[in-house]
Design a protein around this motif. Sequence first.
Motif, PDB file in Angstrom:
ATOM      1  N   ASN A   7       0.856  -1.185   0.000  1.00 17.70           N
ATOM      2  CA  ASN A   7       0.000   0.000   0.000  1.00 17.70           C
ATOM      3  C   ASN A   7       0.889   1.232   0.000  1.00 17.70           C
ATOM      4  OD1 ASN A   7      -2.072  -2.015   1.819  1.00 17.70           O
ATOM      5  ND2 ASN A   7      -2.984  -0.750   0.226  1.00 17.70           N
ATOM      6  N   LEU A   8       0.295   2.373  -0.276  1.00 21.74           N
ATOM      7  CA  LEU A   8       1.050   3.612  -0.415  1.00 21.74           C
ATOM      8  C   LEU A   8       0.461   4.719   0.451  1.00 21.74           C
ATOM      9  CD1 LEU A   8       2.454   5.179  -3.608  1.00 21.74           C
ATOM     10  CD2 LEU A   8       0.830   6.529  -2.276  1.00 21.74           C
ATOM     11  N   PHE A   9       1.343   5.473   1.082  1.00 17.40           N
ATOM     12  CA  PHE A   9       0.981   6.696   1.816  1.00 17.40           C
ATOM     13  C   PHE A   9       1.835   7.837   1.264  1.00 17.40           C
ATOM     14  CE2 PHE A   9      -1.459   5.229   5.586  1.00 17.40           C
ATOM     15  CZ  PHE A   9      -1.258   3.862   5.499  1.00 17.40           C
ATOM     16  N   ALA A  10       1.254   9.035   1.204  1.00 14.20           N
ATOM     17  CA  ALA A  10       2.024  10.214   0.789  1.00 14.20           C
ATOM     18  C   ALA A  10       1.803  11.319   1.815  1.00 14.20           C
ATOM     19  CB  ALA A  10       1.580  10.677  -0.594  1.00 14.20           C
ATOM     20  N   LEU A  11       2.881  11.988   2.174  1.00 13.84           N
ATOM     21  CA  LEU A  11       2.775  13.135   3.083  1.00 13.84           C
ATOM     22  C   LEU A  11       2.538  14.373   2.214  1.00 13.84           C
ATOM     23  CD1 LEU A  11       2.986  13.865   6.128  1.00 13.84           C
ATOM     24  CD2 LEU A  11       5.360  14.501   5.675  1.00 13.84           C
ATOM     25  N   VAL A  12       1.276  14.798   2.180  1.00 16.67           N
ATOM     26  CA  VAL A  12       0.868  15.936   1.357  1.00 16.67           C
ATOM     27  C   VAL A  12       0.578  17.084   2.315  1.00 16.67           C
ATOM     28  CG1 VAL A  12      -0.771  16.758  -0.378  1.00 16.67           C
ATOM     29  CG2 VAL A  12      -0.139  14.331  -0.314  1.00 16.67           C
ATOM     30  N   GLY A  13       1.403  18.116   2.267  1.00 16.14           N
ATOM     31  CA  GLY A  13       1.314  19.164   3.290  1.00 16.14           C
ATOM     32  C   GLY A  13       1.649  18.508   4.620  1.00 16.14           C
ATOM     33  N   ASP A  14       0.778  18.664   5.614  1.00 15.15           N
ATOM     34  CA  ASP A  14       1.007  18.004   6.907  1.00 15.15           C
ATOM     35  C   ASP A  14       0.156  16.762   7.091  1.00 15.15           C
ATOM     36  OD1 ASP A  14       2.968  19.756   7.839  1.00 15.15           O
ATOM     37  OD2 ASP A  14       1.447  21.243   8.392  1.00 15.15           O
ATOM     38  N   HIS A  15      -0.473  16.310   6.010  1.00 19.55           N
ATOM     39  CA  HIS A  15      -1.359  15.151   6.122  1.00 19.55           C
ATOM     40  C   HIS A  15      -0.755  13.922   5.461  1.00 19.55           C
ATOM     41  CE1 HIS A  15      -4.331  17.903   7.619  1.00 19.55           C
ATOM     42  NE2 HIS A  15      -5.195  16.908   7.790  1.00 19.55           N
TER      43      HIS A  15
ATOM     44  N   GLU B  54      -5.308  10.429   6.718  1.00 20.07           N
ATOM     45  CA  GLU B  54      -6.652  10.282   6.152  1.00 20.07           C
ATOM     46  C   GLU B  54      -6.640   9.457   4.872  1.00 20.07           C
ATOM     47  OE1 GLU B  54      -8.368  13.933   4.644  1.00 20.07           O
ATOM     48  OE2 GLU B  54      -6.392  14.812   4.366  1.00 20.07           O
ATOM     49  N   GLU B  55      -7.810   8.871   4.550  1.00 21.84           N
ATOM     50  CA  GLU B  55      -7.992   8.170   3.292  1.00 21.84           C
ATOM     51  C   GLU B  55      -8.579   9.160   2.295  1.00 21.84           C
ATOM     52  OE1 GLU B  55      -9.775   4.525   5.706  1.00 21.84           O
ATOM     53  OE2 GLU B  55      -9.606   4.035   3.575  1.00 21.84           O
ATOM     54  N   ARG B  56      -7.878   9.387   1.207  1.00 21.06           N
ATOM     55  CA  ARG B  56      -8.312  10.368   0.203  1.00 21.06           C
ATOM     56  C   ARG B  56      -7.628  10.009  -1.115  1.00 21.06           C
ATOM     57  NH1 ARG B  56      -5.900  15.297  -0.892  1.00 21.06           N
ATOM     58  NH2 ARG B  56      -4.864  15.550   1.126  1.00 21.06           N
ATOM     59  N   SER B  57      -8.331  10.230  -2.208  1.00 22.44           N
ATOM     60  CA  SER B  57      -7.751   9.917  -3.522  1.00 22.44           C
ATOM     61  C   SER B  57      -6.510  10.758  -3.780  1.00 22.44           C
ATOM     62  CB  SER B  57      -8.777  10.185  -4.627  1.00 22.44           C
ATOM     63  OG  SER B  57      -9.814   9.244  -4.559  1.00 22.44           O
ATOM     64  N   LEU B  58      -5.541  10.137  -4.411  1.00 23.54           N
ATOM     65  CA  LEU B  58      -4.282  10.813  -4.761  1.00 23.54           C
ATOM     66  C   LEU B  58      -4.098  10.769  -6.272  1.00 23.54           C
ATOM     67  CD1 LEU B  58      -1.850   9.302  -2.083  1.00 23.54           C
ATOM     68  CD2 LEU B  58      -2.526  11.713  -2.236  1.00 23.54           C
ATOM     69  N   ARG B  59      -3.565  11.847  -6.798  1.00 24.69           N
ATOM     70  CA  ARG B  59      -3.219  11.929  -8.221  1.00 24.69           C
ATOM     71  C   ARG B  59      -1.695  11.881  -8.347  1.00 24.69           C
ATOM     72  NH1 ARG B  59      -7.308  11.607 -12.117  1.00 24.69           N
ATOM     73  NH2 ARG B  59      -9.240  12.124 -11.060  1.00 24.69           N
ATOM     74  N   PRO B  60      -1.177  11.508  -9.515  1.00 19.67           N
ATOM     75  CA  PRO B  60       0.285  11.543  -9.698  1.00 19.67           C
ATOM     76  C   PRO B  60       0.873  12.904  -9.323  1.00 19.67           C
ATOM     77  CG  PRO B  60      -0.730  10.420 -11.540  1.00 19.67           C
ATOM     78  CD  PRO B  60      -1.862  10.942 -10.690  1.00 19.67           C
ATOM     79  N   ALA B  61       0.122  13.996  -9.579  1.00 15.43           N
ATOM     80  CA  ALA B  61       0.616  15.342  -9.232  1.00 15.43           C
ATOM     81  C   ALA B  61       0.832  15.471  -7.724  1.00 15.43           C
ATOM     82  CB  ALA B  61      -0.360  16.402  -9.719  1.00 15.43           C
ATOM     83  N   ASP B  62      -0.013  14.789  -6.926  1.00 13.89           N
ATOM     84  CA  ASP B  62       0.181  14.799  -5.469  1.00 13.89           C
ATOM     85  C   ASP B  62       1.491  14.115  -5.095  1.00 13.89           C
ATOM     86  OD1 ASP B  62      -2.343  16.040  -4.857  1.00 13.89           O
ATOM     87  OD2 ASP B  62      -3.307  14.106  -5.267  1.00 13.89           O
TER      88      ASP B  62
ATOM     89  N   GLN C  57       4.523  16.197  -5.622  1.00 13.39           N
ATOM     90  CA  GLN C  57       4.730  17.263  -4.639  1.00 13.39           C
ATOM     91  C   GLN C  57       4.869  16.733  -3.219  1.00 13.39           C
ATOM     92  OE1 GLN C  57       1.370  19.814  -5.252  1.00 13.39           O
ATOM     93  NE2 GLN C  57       2.027  20.434  -7.300  1.00 13.39           N
ATOM     94  N   ALA C  58       4.683  15.435  -3.031  1.00 12.89           N
ATOM     95  CA  ALA C  58       4.677  14.882  -1.670  1.00 12.89           C
ATOM     96  C   ALA C  58       6.039  15.053  -1.007  1.00 12.89           C
ATOM     97  CB  ALA C  58       4.301  13.403  -1.721  1.00 12.89           C
ATOM     98  N   ARG C  59       6.026  15.381   0.294  1.00 13.48           N
ATOM     99  CA  ARG C  59       7.279  15.504   1.040  1.00 13.48           C
ATOM    100  C   ARG C  59       7.862  14.128   1.338  1.00 13.48           C
ATOM    101  NH1 ARG C  59       4.942  18.490   5.865  1.00 13.48           N
ATOM    102  NH2 ARG C  59       6.964  18.034   6.787  1.00 13.48           N
ATOM    103  N   GLU C  60       6.975  13.175   1.610  1.00 11.67           N
ATOM    104  CA  GLU C  60       7.423  11.790   1.813  1.00 11.67           C
ATOM    105  C   GLU C  60       6.447  10.853   1.119  1.00 11.67           C
ATOM    106  OE1 GLU C  60       8.317  10.354   5.747  1.00 11.67           O
ATOM    107  OE2 GLU C  60       8.775  12.361   6.488  1.00 11.67           O
ATOM    108  N   ILE C  61       6.952   9.720   0.684  1.00 16.38           N
ATOM    109  CA  ILE C  61       6.092   8.646   0.187  1.00 16.38           C
ATOM    110  C   ILE C  61       6.513   7.371   0.914  1.00 16.38           C
ATOM    111  CG2 ILE C  61       5.388   7.274  -1.815  1.00 16.38           C
ATOM    112  CD1 ILE C  61       6.025   9.771  -3.550  1.00 16.38           C
TER     113      ILE C  61
END
Lengths: 286, 286
Positions: free
Chosen positions: A182-190, A221-229, A232-236
């Motif tokens: 599974n994948l998580f991305a740190l987008v902003g502070d989330h 949180e669970e939320r749809s992610l796009r390649p653009a996210d 820009q992600a700080r961490e994956i």
Amino acid sequence: MIWLNGAILAAERARIDPADRGLTLADGLFETLRAYRGKPFRLGDHLKRLVEGAAALGISPPYPTAEIAAAVVELLQANALTAQDAALRITLTRGTGPRGLAPPKGVHPTLLITAVPYHPLPEACSAAIASIRRNEGSPLSRLKSLAYLDNVLAAREVEERGAEEAILLNNAGKVACAARANLFALVGDHLVTPPIGDGVLPGIARRTVLELAQDLGIAAEERSLRPADLAQAREILLTNSLFEIRSVAKLDGRVLVAGEIAARLHGAYREMAASLAVAMTKPESH
Amino acid sequence: MIWLNGAILAAERARIDPADRGLTLADGLFETLRAYRGKPFRLGDHLKRLVEGAAALGISPPYPTAEIAAAVVELLQANALTAQDAALRITLTRGTGPRGLAPPKGVHPTLLITAVPYHPLPEACSAAIASIRRNEGSPLSRLKSLAYLDNVLAAREVEERGAEEAILLNNAGKVACAARANLFALVGDHLVTPPIGDGVLPGIARRTVLELAQDLGIAAEERSLRPADLAQAREILLTNSLFEIRSVAKLDGRVLVAGEIAARLHGAYREMAASLAVAMTKPESH
């Protein structure tokens, strides 16, 4: 030694019938999990998912959950895998059947368990987005079914491009998962992970990470992610039940900073796993 | 009797290794075809597709095509299937491997051939559109891979609704195929079948029907179809290498008229198959 339909036997003596629908039609499911010094991590959760997946396919598991759990522990002992970590795999197929798609009546499902030593992987890895899409339009995208060839091809594709892990988008262009995780991305502070509806396996490590994030006060949180996210992600972070958490250090050539959130979560994950292993090896009270 | 890795043996004595990647990861391909009184129909085309699919997966077939063709004929004889029709299945897997997605080096692929009597199905059938979508975003939608569980589930879903054959749309909502067959629709005066890019297996029976349509002066083309096209189609035909052509007499409750085009094409198909069988049973000249 492997466990097959109730017996522990040498792998080279174990026989799968050529008419097993697991082989002919990928008609079955599996679970992979890690045992920490003989103690399987969240085995109950894995068996629950297996039983629920079997119900979705209309397969009746041939043994009660408690018996499968006992078989797992017995197999670890038979392979002398109680003092080191092990990779376990539990495979359930619909059983043998004649030609054709229609499941036969009165078929006896096949249940197979294997256990091999587990060797940890490096903390960080490179990743690339594969061209193969995840099929969000099938319930199989949310089950750990034997129809795993898309994942094999995605892994192969990005390895040819020099990346270690493949990230899959679904047919709507949203990020679904990695070929093995599974994948998580740190987008902003989330810390964001795609919802199950985007074609995502409800991973046990994924759930564990969501729980640990809450414990650690990390907004997740669970939320749809796009390649653009992802761009820009700080961490994956990639999560699975074997390697736990891997930090993506490079995505399609872009270098990401060392993952602070990944390190905090992985520390907590390991602590949880270690406490289980200790609980298991603690001498019983008299 | 089955043919497994070079030997003909009793099916109950044949052993598939529990670590075969065909079982664990659906990492392989298959072909199904019909033999008419001992004569496999378009075997060369099926083997060509198998070899091309294997190349796409990076599997090297363990026997040359001519040897596989000879094995098929030998197996029909071993099963006394030369005076009646038979259903043949050729299964190729990447072979056994250790845990994990990465294909091992130097692995020996598994090749399995089975032959059983074939019993014809009724000319007409009922069909329904399944909720499961075909994954046009994966090359596997265009290969006859072992990852066949979507088809099993689609068939199961519509059978529960009382229909015999399942029709699958892709994630873009276009018609792809049936769970067991390719699909043609008579739209106006044109016989239309979805293009391969819509998530369609390039069926051998599909190609045969396209050729026969040309011979018979029936205008045929590859073009995307929407469910609305099916709702207005004068005829709907399903094609596969075993049942040849089935006419859809009822689609999701709508009754279609008896298929005139289906009958003409099926007549020509049978004639072609019968001529092969005759050619085969004709005594050799001295």
